[in-house]
Design an enzyme around this catalytic site. Structure first.
Site, mmCIF file in Angstrom:
data_model
loop_
_atom_site.group_PDB
_atom_site.id
_atom_site.type_symbol
_atom_site.label_atom_id
_atom_site.label_comp_id
_atom_site.label_asym_id
_atom_site.label_seq_id
_atom_site.Cartn_x
_atom_site.Cartn_y
_atom_site.Cartn_z
ATOM 1 N N HIS A 29 1.018 -1.302 0.018
ATOM 2 C CA HIS A 29 -0.026 -0.107 0.017
ATOM 3 C C HIS A 29 1.052 1.338 -0.120
ATOM 4 O O HIS A 29 1.860 1.378 0.530
ATOM 5 C CB HIS A 29 -1.093 -0.007 1.337
ATOM 6 C CG HIS A 29 -2.123 0.985 1.376
ATOM 7 N ND1 HIS A 29 -2.017 2.082 1.612
ATOM 8 C CD2 HIS A 29 -3.217 0.936 1.286
ATOM 9 C CE1 HIS A 29 -2.909 3.083 1.501
ATOM 10 N NE2 HIS A 29 -3.808 2.159 1.405
ATOM 11 N N LYS A 56 -11.509 -0.979 9.383
ATOM 12 C CA LYS A 56 -11.473 -2.108 8.107
ATOM 13 C C LYS A 56 -11.930 -3.540 9.038
ATOM 14 O O LYS A 56 -12.059 -4.643 8.799
ATOM 15 C CB LYS A 56 -10.195 -2.516 7.542
ATOM 16 C CG LYS A 56 -9.790 -1.443 6.686
ATOM 17 C CD LYS A 56 -8.435 -1.796 5.848
ATOM 18 C CE LYS A 56 -7.871 -0.479 5.275
ATOM 19 N NZ LYS A 56 -8.769 -0.235 4.099
ATOM 20 N N CYS A 86 -4.634 2.184 -4.036
ATOM 21 C CA CYS A 86 -3.517 2.577 -3.359
ATOM 22 C C CYS A 86 -2.188 1.913 -3.517
ATOM 23 O O CYS A 86 -1.412 1.528 -2.480
ATOM 24 C CB CYS A 86 -3.732 2.897 -1.729
ATOM 25 S SG CYS A 86 -4.855 4.265 -1.544
ATOM 26 N N ASP A 129 2.305 -4.689 8.011
ATOM 27 C CA ASP A 129 1.128 -3.829 7.737
ATOM 28 C C ASP A 129 -0.234 -5.209 7.683
ATOM 29 O O ASP A 129 -0.156 -5.957 6.834
ATOM 30 C CB ASP A 129 1.061 -3.480 6.190
ATOM 31 C CG ASP A 129 -0.229 -2.672 5.702
ATOM 32 O OD1 ASP A 129 -1.265 -2.776 6.636
ATOM 33 O OD2 ASP A 129 -0.406 -2.198 4.590
ATOM 34 N N GLN A 140 -5.209 -5.770 6.226
ATOM 35 C CA GLN A 140 -6.132 -6.830 5.995
ATOM 36 C C GLN A 140 -6.066 -8.311 6.610
ATOM 37 O O GLN A 140 -6.405 -9.128 6.080
ATOM 38 C CB GLN A 140 -5.778 -6.972 4.465
ATOM 39 C CG GLN A 140 -5.856 -5.757 3.664
ATOM 40 C CD GLN A 140 -7.339 -5.057 3.294
ATOM 41 O OE1 GLN A 140 -8.127 -5.868 3.441
ATOM 42 N NE2 GLN A 140 -7.308 -4.030 2.869
#
Length: 469
Positions: free
Chosen positions: A178, A281, A424, A255, A258
């Site tokens: 991202h 999210k 992104c 990260d 997700q």
């Protein structure tokens, strides 16, 4: 189809703008005002998800969707099908009520007042911090509230990065990251003289962890990687990757935007140094995210911003700073949003993250199988197999049809919400030879019916646009 033809000039106009978002709120109409159904772990467990290959009535999606008021409406005359969960998830009634209760019952600043409202707000805010910590198996003092995951990455970049990186040091990341995991490190590299290196994809369109292992060296000071790709749906073996990085003395920032909302994530088992997540999210409010950092690392990092609760003492010629996490939470924090995140974690935990993951894997496979059977569709990322597990999302393109045309038509004619654009991830799209893609992404409140409606709507969309050839 006559109505669709009437809207063609509109479709063509909006498709010129890659950032187009439908803001026609007047088209929203509530379909149901039924009272939300509370989900308990025992209630969810009486439906054996793995024994329900058709994902039909009794599945987790059918049980939980009553908890999400936004799903019970019509969009442009069609029942809403929400498949944009990788961008932002919807909020259950429990989270909405937690926000309402904060503002109605004890809206006050934290840590600074002795009256009841301030004490109550402080207790709930710090309770939310503990909930985040428990959710990822961390200590409460290792959790820093930020505005979002992007700010969390920037905090590491400007606090740890500027303090520790020197000319010639290497930061390794992948071309599939991202933007928020690339841009801060570009800036830090320019300021410090560090070198930013990128790992490419394999032939299966997965970040090449073999290449990563080969380029790790004693010059490597930081590895920045996603756990799950927001475009490729690939799931990386972060436990192995982190071990390799630590073998050469490098720190690791994961990260997890997700992964945290969709699977069990344990920072102690991963042994990561930093990890970031975003509330919106994971069924929580917008405007709040979090940074996990090992306590011994956080204690040696300077403040990111100045003022407010992050100080210990202020003099005219200097200031001293609080211990983490307060050191990194300058000013009035997003109190209500953090409390809402805590309520979201309660909700997710009550269902069980393993049950959520198992259901989404099954539903995600159903999506992949049916989408890949549609003519002229190209899905990006690895094909699922016994050894390769995809996250429950598919980024795709249709031959000779612009992805924004697809997303717009699906919304306007069928009430199906998907994402279109570069997500992104422009370097990744350029590597794949495309400028944008469409993306359908699932969460546990989605159902097989949602996927079926999306596939039928997509076929109708393709038929419409190819009829003008």
């Amino acid at each position: 189809m006559e109505g669709a033809i009437m809207k063609l000039p509109y479709l063509r106009a909006v498709c010129r703008n890659p950032n187009f978002t439908n803001r026609n709120s007047t088209s929203l109409r509530w379909r149901s005002q039924s009272r939300p159904l509370h989900v308990s772990a025992s209630a969810a467990s009486i439906f054996p998800l793995v024994d329900d290959p058709k994902l039909g009535p009794g599945s987790l999606g059918h049980i939980t969707r009553s908890d999400f008021p936004i799903l019970h409406q019509e969009i442009n005359g069609s029942k809403l099908v929400y498949l944009d969960n990788a961008a932002t998830s919807q909020k259950p009634t429990a989270v909405i009520k937690a926000l309402q209760n904060y503002y109605e019952a004890y809206n006050s600043n934290v840590h600074r007042g002795i009256h009841y409202l301030s004490a109550k707000a402080t207790d709930e805010y710090e309770s939310a911090r503990q909930k985040v910590a428990n959710f990822i198996n961390a200590g409460a003092r290792e959790i820093i509230f930020t505005r979002n995951a992007t700010e969390a990455i920037n905090l590491v970049a400007y606090s740890w990065g500027l303090s520790n990186l020197k000319p010639g040091d290497e930061i390794i990341t992948t071309i599939a990251e991202h933007h928020s995991a690339i841009v801060p490190w570009q800036i830090v590299a320019q300021k410090t003289g560090a070198v930013l290196k990128f790992v490419n994809l394999t032939e299966d369109e997965v970040p090449d962890v073999g290449q990563l292992r080969d380029i790790l060296s004693r010059r490597t000071k930081l590895l920045v990687m996603h756990h799950v790709s927001n475009m490729l749906a690939s799931v990386l073996p972060m436990d192995e990757v982190i071990s390799w990085a630590h073998d050469v003395g490098a720190k690791v920032l994961v990260d997890a935007c997700q992964s945290v909302p969709h699977m069990v994530v344990d920072v102690k088992n991963l042994d990561t140094d930093f990890l970031v997540g975003s509330s919106h999210k994971m069924c929580g409010p917008t405007g709040v995210g979090f940074l996990y950092g090992k306590s011994e690392i956080l204690s040696g990092m300077p403040p990111f911003l100045g003022g407010g609760e992050m100080i210990a003492d202020v003099y005219l010629d200097h200031s001293t700073y609080a211990e983490p996490p307060s050191r990194f939470e300058a000013g009035t924090p997003a109190i209500g949003e953090a409390i809402g995140l805590g309520a979201a974690i309660d909700y997710l935990s009550e269902i069980g993250m393993q049950q959520i993951h198992d259901y989404e894997m099954e539903l995600g496979s159903y999506l992949y199988d049916h989408l890949s059977s549609v003519s002229d569709v190209r899905i990006y990322g690895p094909a699922p197999s016994r050894t390769v597990k995809r996250a429950a999302l598919c980024s795709f393109n249709v031959k000779d049809v612009h992805p924004t045309d697809i997303a717009t038509f699906l919304d306007q004619q069928h009430g199906v919400a998907i994402r279109s654009g570069h997500h992104c991830a422009q370097p990744l799209h350029r590597h794949l030879g495309i400028s944008s893609s469409a993306r359908a992404s699932l969460h546990f409140y989605n159902t097989k019916d949602d996927v079926d409606r999306f596939i039928e709507a997509l076929k109708d969309t393709i038929d419409f646009f190819t009829s003008f050839k």
